[in-house]
Scaffold this motif. Sequence first.
Motif, PDB file in Angstrom:
ATOM      1  N   ALA A  20     -72.385  42.754  50.892  1.00 36.70           N
ATOM      2  CA  ALA A  20     -72.320  41.823  52.025  1.00 36.70           C
ATOM      3  C   ALA A  20     -73.179  40.589  51.774  1.00 36.70           C
ATOM      4  CB  ALA A  20     -72.746  42.526  53.311  1.00 36.70           C
ATOM      5  N   GLN A  21     -74.356  40.775  51.180  1.00 36.82           N
ATOM      6  CA  GLN A  21     -75.227  39.633  50.883  1.00 36.82           C
ATOM      7  C   GLN A  21     -74.580  38.705  49.863  1.00 36.82           C
ATOM      8  OE1 GLN A  21     -78.860  41.539  49.665  1.00 36.82           O
ATOM      9  NE2 GLN A  21     -79.742  41.415  51.706  1.00 36.82           N
ATOM     10  N   VAL A  22     -74.013  39.259  48.809  1.00 43.79           N
ATOM     11  CA  VAL A  22     -73.341  38.434  47.794  1.00 43.79           C
ATOM     12  C   VAL A  22     -72.185  37.675  48.438  1.00 43.79           C
ATOM     13  CG1 VAL A  22     -71.970  38.472  45.667  1.00 43.79           C
ATOM     14  CG2 VAL A  22     -74.047  39.863  45.840  1.00 43.79           C
ATOM     15  N   GLY A  23     -71.390  38.367  49.270  1.00 48.52           N
ATOM     16  CA  GLY A  23     -70.275  37.708  49.953  1.00 48.52           C
ATOM     17  C   GLY A  23     -70.737  36.608  50.887  1.00 48.52           C
ATOM     18  N   GLY A  24     -71.786  36.861  51.646  1.00 49.71           N
ATOM     19  CA  GLY A  24     -72.304  35.864  52.582  1.00 49.71           C
ATOM     20  C   GLY A  24     -72.886  34.651  51.885  1.00 49.71           C
ATOM     21  N   ILE A  25     -73.642  34.879  50.828  1.00 49.29           N
ATOM     22  CA  ILE A  25     -74.226  33.758  50.077  1.00 49.29           C
ATOM     23  C   ILE A  25     -73.121  32.946  49.401  1.00 49.29           C
ATOM     24  CG2 ILE A  25     -75.691  33.148  48.112  1.00 49.29           C
ATOM     25  CD1 ILE A  25     -77.435  35.621  48.930  1.00 49.29           C
TER      26      ILE A  25
END
Length: 119
Positions: A20-25
Amino acid sequence: MVKNFSNEYGKVIIEGEVIAQVGGIAAMECYGIVGMAARSVKDGIVTLLRRDNITKGVFVQIEGDNVDIELHIIVEYGTKISAITDNLISTIKYKLKDMLDLQVRSIKIYVEGVRVDHH
């Protein structure tokens, strides 16, 4: 949700929160996206998430080797939404493959709002 895989060095466990963090960034790096969005269940109001909370606008589902991602975004007024979403899909697929060696089965994008960018 976690994604597990093994190689000659041992076992690797990737938490869904990391995906989720990779997708959000990756989403925040795309042109035309003002930010990630969260919708209040109680009153239906959409809020723009601050950079430290972007994962609240990203939902990850892992089933075996399949990763499904759902993103809730707010776009910049005057931009072509189809171009933004096409770019977002290809960027996220590339980043997850490059960084985490994950294949994405599906990406769903929900445009929750439009904002005027104040430069």
